[in-house]
Write a protein that holds these residues in place. Structure first.
Motif, PDB file in Angstrom:
ATOM      1  N   GLY A 164      -6.273  -8.773  -0.419  1.00 52.97           N
ATOM      2  CA  GLY A 164      -5.104  -8.188  -1.063  1.00 52.97           C
ATOM      3  C   GLY A 164      -5.271  -6.696  -1.295  1.00 52.97           C
ATOM      4  N   ASP A 165      -6.467  -6.274  -1.707  1.00 58.42           N
ATOM      5  CA  ASP A 165      -6.707  -4.855  -1.970  1.00 58.42           C
ATOM      6  C   ASP A 165      -6.598  -4.025  -0.688  1.00 58.42           C
ATOM      7  OD1 ASP A 165      -7.102  -5.398  -4.647  1.00 58.42           O
ATOM      8  OD2 ASP A 165      -9.299  -5.392  -4.512  1.00 58.42           O
ATOM      9  N   ILE A 166      -7.178  -4.529   0.394  1.00 60.75           N
ATOM     10  CA  ILE A 166      -7.105  -3.814   1.671  1.00 60.75           C
ATOM     11  C   ILE A 166      -5.672  -3.780   2.176  1.00 60.75           C
ATOM     12  CG2 ILE A 166      -7.803  -3.900   4.097  1.00 60.75           C
ATOM     13  CD1 ILE A 166     -10.521  -5.009   3.089  1.00 60.75           C
ATOM     14  N   ALA A 167      -4.967  -4.894   2.027  1.00 59.50           N
ATOM     15  CA  ALA A 167      -3.566  -4.937   2.455  1.00 59.50           C
ATOM     16  C   ALA A 167      -2.739  -3.901   1.704  1.00 59.50           C
ATOM     17  CB  ALA A 167      -2.996  -6.336   2.230  1.00 59.50           C
ATOM     18  N   ARG A 168      -2.995  -3.764   0.419  1.00 58.80           N
ATOM     19  CA  ARG A 168      -2.240  -2.801  -0.382  1.00 58.80           C
ATOM     20  C   ARG A 168      -2.563  -1.366   0.045  1.00 58.80           C
ATOM     21  NH1 ARG A 168       0.851  -3.058  -5.035  1.00 58.80           N
ATOM     22  NH2 ARG A 168       1.781  -0.982  -5.315  1.00 58.80           N
ATOM     23  N   LEU A 169      -3.832  -1.085   0.323  1.00 57.02           N
ATOM     24  CA  LEU A 169      -4.204   0.245   0.793  1.00 57.02           C
ATOM     25  C   LEU A 169      -3.492   0.576   2.108  1.00 57.02           C
ATOM     26  CD1 LEU A 169      -8.047   0.183   0.050  1.00 57.02           C
ATOM     27  CD2 LEU A 169      -6.361   1.686  -1.045  1.00 57.02           C
ATOM     28  N   LEU A 170      -3.459  -0.368   3.013  1.00 61.67           N
ATOM     29  CA  LEU A 170      -2.783  -0.158   4.292  1.00 61.67           C
ATOM     30  C   LEU A 170      -1.288   0.055   4.094  1.00 61.67           C
ATOM     31  CD1 LEU A 170      -4.589  -2.984   6.305  1.00 61.67           C
ATOM     32  CD2 LEU A 170      -4.825  -0.529   6.746  1.00 61.67           C
ATOM     33  N   SER A 171      -0.686  -0.780   3.272  1.00 67.53           N
ATOM     34  CA  SER A 171       0.752  -0.677   3.022  1.00 67.53           C
ATOM     35  C   SER A 171       1.098   0.650   2.378  1.00 67.53           C
ATOM     36  CB  SER A 171       1.211  -1.844   2.151  1.00 67.53           C
ATOM     37  OG  SER A 171       2.593  -1.769   1.886  1.00 67.53           O
ATOM     38  N   VAL A 228       4.967  -8.310   4.580  1.00 63.84           N
ATOM     39  CA  VAL A 228       5.347  -7.967   3.212  1.00 63.84           C
ATOM     40  C   VAL A 228       6.703  -7.272   3.276  1.00 63.84           C
ATOM     41  CG1 VAL A 228       4.689  -6.721   1.120  1.00 63.84           C
ATOM     42  CG2 VAL A 228       2.918  -7.702   2.602  1.00 63.84           C
ATOM     43  N   GLU A 229       7.690  -7.825   2.577  1.00 66.48           N
ATOM     44  CA  GLU A 229       9.046  -7.283   2.600  1.00 66.48           C
ATOM     45  C   GLU A 229       9.408  -6.780   1.201  1.00 66.48           C
ATOM     46  OE1 GLU A 229      11.830  -9.619   5.256  1.00 66.48           O
ATOM     47  OE2 GLU A 229      10.245 -11.114   5.000  1.00 66.48           O
ATOM     48  N   PHE A 230       9.763  -5.500   1.113  1.00 63.51           N
ATOM     49  CA  PHE A 230      10.029  -4.843  -0.160  1.00 63.51           C
ATOM     50  C   PHE A 230      11.524  -4.813  -0.463  1.00 63.51           C
ATOM     51  CE2 PHE A 230       6.007  -3.210   1.460  1.00 63.51           C
ATOM     52  CZ  PHE A 230       5.190  -3.331   0.342  1.00 63.51           C
ATOM     53  N   PRO A 231      11.889  -4.635  -1.730  1.00 63.65           N
ATOM     54  CA  PRO A 231      13.306  -4.655  -2.118  1.00 63.65           C
ATOM     55  C   PRO A 231      14.171  -3.636  -1.384  1.00 63.65           C
ATOM     56  CG  PRO A 231      11.917  -4.803  -4.056  1.00 63.65           C
ATOM     57  CD  PRO A 231      11.007  -4.519  -2.912  1.00 63.65           C
ATOM     58  N   VAL A 284       8.891  -8.831  -4.234  1.00 64.02           N
ATOM     59  CA  VAL A 284       8.274  -8.587  -2.936  1.00 64.02           C
ATOM     60  C   VAL A 284       8.046  -9.934  -2.258  1.00 64.02           C
ATOM     61  CG1 VAL A 284       6.246  -7.697  -1.727  1.00 64.02           C
ATOM     62  CG2 VAL A 284       7.153  -6.469  -3.711  1.00 64.02           C
ATOM     63  N   LYS A 285       8.604 -10.096  -1.072  1.00 61.50           N
ATOM     64  CA  LYS A 285       8.456 -11.364  -0.337  1.00 61.50           C
ATOM     65  C   LYS A 285       7.262 -11.273   0.601  1.00 61.50           C
ATOM     66  CE  LYS A 285      10.758 -14.618   2.772  1.00 61.50           C
ATOM     67  NZ  LYS A 285      11.990 -14.934   3.547  1.00 61.50           N
ATOM     68  N   ILE A 286       6.424 -12.300   0.577  1.00 56.02           N
ATOM     69  CA  ILE A 286       5.256 -12.338   1.450  1.00 56.02           C
ATOM     70  C   ILE A 286       5.269 -13.622   2.257  1.00 56.02           C
ATOM     71  CG2 ILE A 286       2.737 -12.353   1.548  1.00 56.02           C
ATOM     72  CD1 ILE A 286       2.740 -10.737  -1.022  1.00 56.02           C
ATOM     73  N   HIS A 294      -3.396 -16.331  -2.997  1.00 59.55           N
ATOM     74  CA  HIS A 294      -4.577 -15.668  -3.532  1.00 59.55           C
ATOM     75  C   HIS A 294      -5.161 -14.567  -2.651  1.00 59.55           C
ATOM     76  CE1 HIS A 294      -5.837 -18.852  -0.894  1.00 59.55           C
ATOM     77  NE2 HIS A 294      -7.092 -18.519  -0.949  1.00 59.55           N
ATOM     78  N   ARG A 295      -4.564 -14.269  -1.514  1.00 58.80           N
ATOM     79  CA  ARG A 295      -5.127 -13.242  -0.636  1.00 58.80           C
ATOM     80  C   ARG A 295      -4.155 -12.068  -0.497  1.00 58.80           C
ATOM     81  NH1 ARG A 295      -8.520 -17.085   3.695  1.00 58.80           N
ATOM     82  NH2 ARG A 295      -9.913 -17.908   2.086  1.00 58.80           N
ATOM     83  N   LEU A 296      -3.318 -12.050   0.513  1.00 60.71           N
ATOM     84  CA  LEU A 296      -2.361 -10.944   0.636  1.00 60.71           C
ATOM     85  C   LEU A 296      -1.554 -10.746  -0.636  1.00 60.71           C
ATOM     86  CD1 LEU A 296      -0.691 -11.112   4.179  1.00 60.71           C
ATOM     87  CD2 LEU A 296      -2.282  -9.403   3.324  1.00 60.71           C
ATOM     88  N   SER A 297      -1.107 -11.844  -1.228  1.00 61.50           N
ATOM     89  CA  SER A 297      -0.242 -11.751  -2.407  1.00 61.50           C
ATOM     90  C   SER A 297      -0.916 -11.051  -3.571  1.00 61.50           C
ATOM     91  CB  SER A 297       0.208 -13.148  -2.847  1.00 61.50           C
ATOM     92  OG  SER A 297       1.018 -13.746  -1.862  1.00 61.50           O
ATOM     93  N   ALA A 298      -2.252 -11.102  -3.620  1.00 61.38           N
ATOM     94  CA  ALA A 298      -2.968 -10.459  -4.719  1.00 61.38           C
ATOM     95  C   ALA A 298      -2.754  -8.953  -4.725  1.00 61.38           C
ATOM     96  CB  ALA A 298      -4.459 -10.770  -4.626  1.00 61.38           C
ATOM     97  N   GLY A 299      -2.417  -8.391  -3.581  1.00 62.01           N
ATOM     98  CA  GLY A 299      -2.201  -6.963  -3.504  1.00 62.01           C
ATOM     99  C   GLY A 299      -0.792  -6.521  -3.860  1.00 62.01           C
ATOM    100  N   PHE A 300       0.107  -7.499  -4.012  1.00 59.38           N
ATOM    101  CA  PHE A 300       1.517  -7.169  -4.260  1.00 59.38           C
ATOM    102  C   PHE A 300       2.064  -8.104  -5.350  1.00 59.38           C
ATOM    103  CE2 PHE A 300       0.277  -6.411   0.094  1.00 59.38           C
ATOM    104  CZ  PHE A 300       0.651  -5.094   0.303  1.00 59.38           C
ATOM    105  N   PRO A 301       1.589  -7.959  -6.589  1.00 59.23           N
ATOM    106  CA  PRO A 301       1.931  -8.905  -7.659  1.00 59.23           C
ATOM    107  C   PRO A 301       3.303  -8.633  -8.285  1.00 59.23           C
ATOM    108  CG  PRO A 301       0.435  -7.243  -8.501  1.00 59.23           C
ATOM    109  CD  PRO A 301       0.619  -6.945  -7.034  1.00 59.23           C
ATOM    110  N   ARG A 302       4.330  -8.727  -7.465  1.00 59.49           N
ATOM    111  CA  ARG A 302       5.702  -8.520  -7.949  1.00 59.49           C
ATOM    112  C   ARG A 302       6.596  -9.604  -7.375  1.00 59.49           C
ATOM    113  NH1 ARG A 302       7.250  -2.574  -6.140  1.00 59.49           N
ATOM    114  NH2 ARG A 302       9.302  -3.540  -6.411  1.00 59.49           N
TER     115      ARG A 302
END
Length: 300
Positions: free
Chosen positions: A289-296, A258-261, A239-241, A228-236
């Motif tokens: 999650g939102d802040i993590a996504r902005l940073l990523s 966060v590891e991308f394809p 993507v491995k978290i 419910h935290r970091l994962s909320a920013g990467f709902p796919r």
């Protein structure tokens, strides 16, 4: 190591807006594990780790296993009467449990088991954890004690405030709680967002311990159950978290990778300090999650 400066002002404004909307103060950092590019927001401020301190404990555990100082197959009997309080794992068991040390360490990370954490911390010792953090170039990452020490500190502060036992925590006002030892980075288990991502980078590049030990640490972190935290920013699903949350009072955190394809790997740390005392705070959880996504996205 390089620092990405593109749209830095925009990123800062976006993170500040997310934090304001969620009613929190934010401290965050992210780095590309393979290129070393970094972005951050108040990333060198000391922060209360809450249960994020279990990651340094995990690192010391896998190092001592690799060195032959600890046997992960060692059987440990855990009595409910002696278990550290907590909402998960061995902390809530009603009967005596007989687990391997490896399974206890797994529970420490996957469900943030406080009783398991204190068993592992007691074996590896706080001094050894702190020594290893200094060895890894992380002097701002320090432990003052295990979960039971944190709870003892809270109980002492509650008594000093005339509130009584730790069961009375719900009656504490925000201004009083903000002065507690467990809410003060300089007095409790602490780190900085930049050091937290450095530790993750070292785990993911086999620099924190032997390759086999780092692989074991990554395995544990990859099994954390909280989505419910970091994962909320990467709902796919592709993507491995892997990560570790931390929550205590006004503090809500998560650090993870966060590891991308395409093979890109971002180490991210988001630490929040609420402006109110609220045990259920989905807006703050989402903000992580939102802040993590902005940073990523800024790294990309």
């Amino acid at each position: 190591m390089s620092t990405k400066l593109i749209d830095e002002d925009t990123l800062t404004a976006q993170i500040a807006e997310v934090a304001e909307d969620a009613g929190v103060f934010a401290f965050a950092h992210a780095r590309d594990i393979d290129t070393g590019v970094e972005v951050g927001f108040r990333s060198d401020d000391p922060t209360v780790t809450a249960s994020v301190f279990k990651v340094p404990v995990l690192v010391e555990y896998v190092r001592q296993v690799a060195a032959g100082e600890l046997d992960p197959a060692q059987r440990i009997e855990v009595s409910p009467s002696e278990a550290t309080m907590g909402p998960t794992g061995l902390s809530v068991f009603s009967d005596v449990a007989d687990w391997s040390l490896r399974d206890i360490a797994t529970s420490m990370i996957t469900v943030s088991d406080n009783a398991a954490t204190d068993i592992v911390t007691g074996l590896v010792t706080v001094d050894r954890v702190n020594s290893t953090m200094r060895e890894l170039g992380l002097p701002g990452t320090q432990l003052t004690g295990d979960c039971s020490v944190i709870f003892d500190d809270i109980a002492k502060d509650l008594a000093a405030a005339g509130i009584g036992t730790i069961d009375g925590m719900a009656s504490v006002d925000y201004d009083t709680a903000a002065t507690f030892t467990a809410a003060t980075p300089e007095k409790t288990n602490r780190t900085t967002p930049r050091e937290a991502t450095s530790l993750l980078q070292q785990i993911w590049t086999d620099a924190a311990a032997t390759p086999e030990a780092c692989a074991e640490a990554r395995r544990f972190l990859g099994m954390q159950v909280w989505p419910h935290r970091l994962s909320a920013g990467f709902p796919r699903d592709d993507v491995k978290i892997s990560g570790k949350t931390g929550t205590i009072g006004m503090v809500r955190n998560e650090i993870g990778v966060v590891e991308f394809p395409d093979g890109t790997r971002h180490a991210i740390a988001v630490f929040l300090r609420g402006k109110t005392l609220q045990s259920r705070n989905p807006a703050a959880d989402r903000a992580i999650g939102d802040i993590a996504r902005l940073l990523s996205d800024a790294l990309s």
